[in-house]
Each structure stands twice: as structure tokens, then as C-alpha cells.
Design a protein around this motif. Structure first.
Motif, short mmCIF file in Angstrom:
data_model
loop_
_atom_site.label_atom_id
_atom_site.label_comp_id
_atom_site.label_asym_id
_atom_site.label_seq_id
_atom_site.Cartn_x
_atom_site.Cartn_y
_atom_site.Cartn_z
N GLN A 17 0.82 -1.21 0.00
CA GLN A 17 0.00 0.00 0.00
C GLN A 17 0.85 1.26 0.00
O GLN A 17 0.54 2.23 -0.70
N ASP A 21 0.69 3.96 -2.93
CA ASP A 21 0.40 5.37 -2.67
C ASP A 21 1.46 6.28 -3.29
O ASP A 21 1.13 7.33 -3.85
N ASN A 24 0.72 6.31 -7.01
CA ASN A 24 -0.66 6.65 -7.40
C ASN A 24 -1.33 5.52 -8.19
O ASN A 24 -1.97 5.76 -9.22
N ARG A 27 -3.12 -0.97 -4.63
CA ARG A 27 -2.32 -2.03 -4.03
C ARG A 27 -2.40 -3.29 -4.88
O ARG A 27 -1.43 -4.03 -5.02
#
Length: 63
Positions: A17, A21, A24, A27
Motif C-alpha cells: 500500500q 500510494d 498513485n 495495491r
């Protein structure tokens, strides 16, 4: 395509994750790339290389 993303992630103690992040993406995308089920687009491959501060060739190898 084989890759070292899981190893590079583990060296930094990042979860899927956290990497997702930073890039962008979801997951699930990271999971699919790590498992070799999905080959990233060239722009995404460049982004992955930038996040890990290494070359694309250091991360991805043809099978």
C-alpha cells in the motif's frame, strides 16, 4: 517479466500500500506486478525506478 519489486520494498520496510500510494496506483496493481501477472506500462516502470532510485534494468528482467 521477472522483477525485484518485492525485495526492494522489503529492504525499505514498505507495504504494498505504501508503494502504491507513492506511485498513485492501487495495491492490487503492485501485487499483480510483483507476482508477474501484470507488466507495467513504460511510464509506470520509470516511476517505479525513480521511487527506488535505480534503473529499470535493475528492477525488471525478461524471463
Amino acid at each position: 517479466m521477472k522483477n525485484r519489486i518485492k525485495v526492494l520494498r522489503a529492504e525499505r520496510d514498505w507495504s504494498q500500500q505504501v508503494l502504491a500510494d507513492n506511485l498513485n496506483v492501487s495495491r492490487q496493481t503492485i501485487n499483480s506486478i510483483e507476482r508477474g501477472k501484470y507488466d507495467p506500462s513504460l511510464p509506470l516502470a520509470f516511476s517505479i525506478a525513480m521511487v527506488f532510485q535505480c534503473s529499470i534494468e535493475d528492477i525488471f528482467q525478461p524471463e
